[in-house]
Design a protein around this motif. Structure first.
Motif, short mmCIF file in Angstrom:
data_model
loop_
_atom_site.label_atom_id
_atom_site.label_comp_id
_atom_site.label_asym_id
_atom_site.label_seq_id
_atom_site.Cartn_x
_atom_site.Cartn_y
_atom_site.Cartn_z
N GLN A 88 0.84 -1.21 0.00
CA GLN A 88 0.00 0.00 0.00
C GLN A 88 0.87 1.25 0.00
O GLN A 88 0.59 2.21 -0.72
CB GLN A 88 -0.91 -0.01 1.22
CG GLN A 88 -2.18 -0.81 0.99
CD GLN A 88 -3.07 -0.84 2.23
OE1 GLN A 88 -2.60 -0.67 3.33
NE2 GLN A 88 -4.35 -1.11 2.02
N ASN A 131 2.27 1.69 -3.30
CA ASN A 131 1.20 2.11 -4.22
C ASN A 131 0.93 3.60 -4.11
O ASN A 131 0.80 4.31 -5.12
CB ASN A 131 -0.08 1.31 -3.91
CG ASN A 131 -1.13 1.52 -4.97
OD1 ASN A 131 -0.81 1.80 -6.12
ND2 ASN A 131 -2.37 1.40 -4.58
N VAL A 132 0.85 4.10 -2.88
CA VAL A 132 0.62 5.53 -2.65
C VAL A 132 1.76 6.34 -3.28
O VAL A 132 1.51 7.34 -3.97
CB VAL A 132 0.52 5.81 -1.13
CG1 VAL A 132 0.58 7.31 -0.85
CG2 VAL A 132 -0.75 5.21 -0.58
N GLN A 133 2.95 5.88 -3.06
CA GLN A 133 4.12 6.58 -3.59
C GLN A 133 4.09 6.61 -5.13
O GLN A 133 4.26 7.67 -5.74
CB GLN A 133 5.39 5.85 -3.11
CG GLN A 133 6.69 6.54 -3.49
CD GLN A 133 6.81 7.92 -2.86
OE1 GLN A 133 6.28 8.18 -1.77
NE2 GLN A 133 7.47 8.83 -3.56
N LEU A 134 3.81 5.47 -5.72
CA LEU A 134 3.77 5.39 -7.18
C LEU A 134 2.63 6.22 -7.76
O LEU A 134 2.78 6.85 -8.80
CB LEU A 134 3.63 3.92 -7.62
CG LEU A 134 4.85 3.04 -7.39
CD1 LEU A 134 4.52 1.58 -7.66
CD2 LEU A 134 5.99 3.47 -8.33
N SER A 135 1.48 6.19 -7.06
CA SER A 135 0.32 6.96 -7.53
C SER A 135 0.64 8.44 -7.57
O SER A 135 0.26 9.15 -8.49
CB SER A 135 -0.88 6.71 -6.61
OG SER A 135 -1.24 5.37 -6.65
N LYS A 136 1.33 8.91 -6.52
CA LYS A 136 1.73 10.32 -6.48
C LYS A 136 2.63 10.64 -7.66
O LYS A 136 2.52 11.68 -8.29
CB LYS A 136 2.46 10.62 -5.17
CG LYS A 136 1.52 10.86 -4.00
CD LYS A 136 2.33 11.14 -2.76
CE LYS A 136 1.44 11.21 -1.53
NZ LYS A 136 2.25 11.23 -0.29
N VAL A 189 2.81 9.31 -10.62
CA VAL A 189 2.18 9.40 -11.95
C VAL A 189 0.96 10.31 -11.95
O VAL A 189 0.22 10.40 -12.93
CB VAL A 189 1.77 8.00 -12.48
CG1 VAL A 189 2.98 7.15 -12.70
CG2 VAL A 189 0.78 7.33 -11.54
N PHE A 233 -1.81 10.03 -10.36
CA PHE A 233 -3.02 9.21 -10.44
C PHE A 233 -4.04 9.67 -9.40
O PHE A 233 -3.71 9.84 -8.24
CB PHE A 233 -2.62 7.76 -10.18
CG PHE A 233 -3.76 6.80 -10.18
CD1 PHE A 233 -4.36 6.41 -11.36
CD2 PHE A 233 -4.23 6.26 -8.99
CE1 PHE A 233 -5.40 5.49 -11.35
CE2 PHE A 233 -5.27 5.36 -8.98
CZ PHE A 233 -5.85 4.97 -10.16
N LYS A 234 -5.24 9.88 -9.82
CA LYS A 234 -6.29 10.26 -8.88
C LYS A 234 -6.87 9.00 -8.27
O LYS A 234 -6.99 7.98 -8.95
CB LYS A 234 -7.39 11.05 -9.59
CG LYS A 234 -6.94 12.41 -10.03
CD LYS A 234 -8.07 13.21 -10.56
CE LYS A 234 -8.87 13.83 -9.44
NZ LYS A 234 -9.89 14.73 -9.90
N THR A 235 -7.21 9.07 -7.02
CA THR A 235 -7.72 7.90 -6.32
C THR A 235 -8.95 7.37 -7.04
O THR A 235 -9.73 8.12 -7.61
CB THR A 235 -8.10 8.27 -4.88
OG1 THR A 235 -7.06 9.07 -4.36
CG2 THR A 235 -8.28 7.04 -4.02
N SER A 236 -9.11 6.05 -6.99
CA SER A 236 -10.20 5.38 -7.69
C SER A 236 -11.57 5.98 -7.37
O SER A 236 -11.84 6.37 -6.23
CB SER A 236 -10.21 3.91 -7.29
OG SER A 236 -11.43 3.33 -7.66
#
Lengths: 174, 286
Positions: free
Chosen positions: B100, B103-108, B110, B112-115
């Protein structure tokens, strides 16, 4: 008064059809209580009353559950009317005639319902599945009629004032 | 003959007119039901569904209890298996936490907006009745426009599986067309989550007389669709958001020869035994 009683009876049949008879386990073996009630109503109160009640309860079913207005109202109106026509062909109203009328009208109503639904593109139905369902419902509705006939016949028979009574309602001897 | 007294030419004419009126009314109201339901119909719906709720809720609860007792033995077996699995739970939890964080780190990284799934505003509702007809699959719920429910809103089960969509909304109650209903428009745009991370597109519709209540059509003939794979909404429609679980593939068959394949899909939601559902209120999320 008898009209109100008849409407309450048919409406309650619809409520039971849409609730208890839709529970898992009962669903497959549940009769069409509205149709059975309408046939008994037609046999004791005549074509006009059964036609009106059929159209009314059909409209409610269409409004709440149906994809469009008119399908069930026409089907149940016709069931009410033709049930009275069939029963009237015999001099004495009895259980056997009403039973036969229920079976015939169940078959007709199932095919009408499925046919019109198919024709209007509301469902993709196979002839074999409609035939199987209609035969099964003929049996189930027939059995339901045998159980409900004595009770509903007494309940739905209109009471008439006797010429010689002091105003008390007397049951109609038919 | 006595029948002729009842079936006169005048009455046959009335019957014919009635059939024509019904077909005309069907055409008009079938379209109108997709829009806003007229107030007399809303009143009829609310009264009928309120009374239905009084009967259906206790009976459904009792039915659920009986079903639960029946499954008690299975429950004991599952409990034993779960205890065994629990032994490796702590290790799994630690791995999950690490994943997790990553995932948070990678989402930031790219942007990426939360689902969207985390932002759905849900309206809870009880099931209060079902269509008594043999040929249609609709149910009624005790949530209406008063809590924001509108036509074409998706409905999901408490587990998050797709149930259907709202086709008519009263003030206090609504009618829901199930995904198994063959009249649900043109079907649900869906994806099969294949093993190679390239989802396979198809259309899920109700299936009458098939091996499962749902059928998925127009799958690519070269797609790698297997039994047991999950089917989710694609998000390509205006009605169903992306990622809602529809069911699992039970059987893969031939569609149009050489062009497409079909699949039999088992719904994830227990549509026969639904007591509670959620309506996804779109436009109210973040």
């Amino acid at each position: 008064m008898s009209a109100v009683k008849a409407f309450l009876c048919v409406w309650l049949a619809l409520v039971v059809d849409a609730t208890w008879f839709q529970l898992p386990g009962i669903q497959g073996a549940a009769p069409n209580l509205v149709l059975v009630t309408l046939v008994i109503l037609a046999s004791v109160q005549g074509a006009r009353r059964a036609l009106i009640m059929g159209v009314l309860v059909g409209l409610i079913e269409d409004a709440v559950y149906g994809p469009f207005l008119g399908l069930d109202s026409l089907a149940y109106g016709a069931v009410g009317y033709f049930a009275a026509v069939l029963v009237e062909q015999f001099l004495h109203r009895n259980l056997l005639v009403t039973f036969l009328a229920t079976c015939v009208l169940t078959f007709a109503q199932e095919w009408f319902d499925a046919g019109l639904t198919y024709m209007l593109g509301m469902a993709a139905l196979g002839l074999r599945s409609v035939l199987a369902a209609s035969l099964w419902h003929m049996l189930v509705n027939g059995l339901a009629l045998l159980v409900l006939y004595p009770l509903l016949r007494v309940w739905l028979t209109p009471r008439r004032r006797s010429r010689y009574s002091d105003g008390a309602e007397q049951p109609n001897a038919s | 003959m006595r029948v002729s007294r009842w079936i006169t030419s005048r009455r046959l004419f009335v019957l014919l007119v009635a059939v024509i009126v019904v077909i005309a009314a069907a055409g008009v109201t079938a379209r109108a039901r997709g829009a806003r339901t007229a107030w007399p119909l809303r009143v009829v719906m609310d009264v009928q569904n309120t009374v239905s709720g009084w009967l259906y809720r206790p009976a459904a609860w009792l039915s659920g209890v009986m079903s639960g007792l029946h499954d008690l033995r299975t429950l004991y077996q599952e409990n034993a298996a779960l205890k065994k699995q629990l032994l490796s739970y702590s290790a799994l939890q630690a791995q999950l936490q690490l994943a997790q964080e990553e995932n948070v780190q990678l989402s930031k990284m790219v942007g990426f907006k939360t689902s969207n799934a985390n932002h759905w505003t849900l309206a809870p509702a009880h099931v209060v009745g079902r269509d008594p007809s043999s040929w249609r699959a609709t149910l009624t719920i005790d949530a209406g426009t008063a809590v924001g429910v509108q036509v074409n809103m998706p409905v999901i089960s408490p587990e998050g599986a797709l149930v259907g969509k709202v086709i008519a909304a009263g003030r206090l109650s609504s009618t829901v067309s199930l995904i198994t209903d063959a009249q649900s428009g043109d079907g649900v745009s869906a994806l099969v989550l294949a093993d190679n991370n390239s989802p396979v597109f198809g259309i899920v519709t109700g299936s009458e007389g098939g091996p499962t209540p749902l059928s998925m059509q127009f799958l690519s003939a070269v797609a790698n669709v297997k039994v047991g794979q999950s089917v989710v909404t694609s998000g390509y429609s205006d009605i169903f958001p992306k990622g809602i679980l529809i069911g699992t593939v039970k059987q893969v068959g031939q569609g149009m020869p050489g062009l497409t394949r079909d699949a039999a899909v088992q719904p994830a939601a227990d549509l026969d035994n639904l007591q509670d559902v959620f309506v996804i209120l779109r436009g109210q999320g973040s």
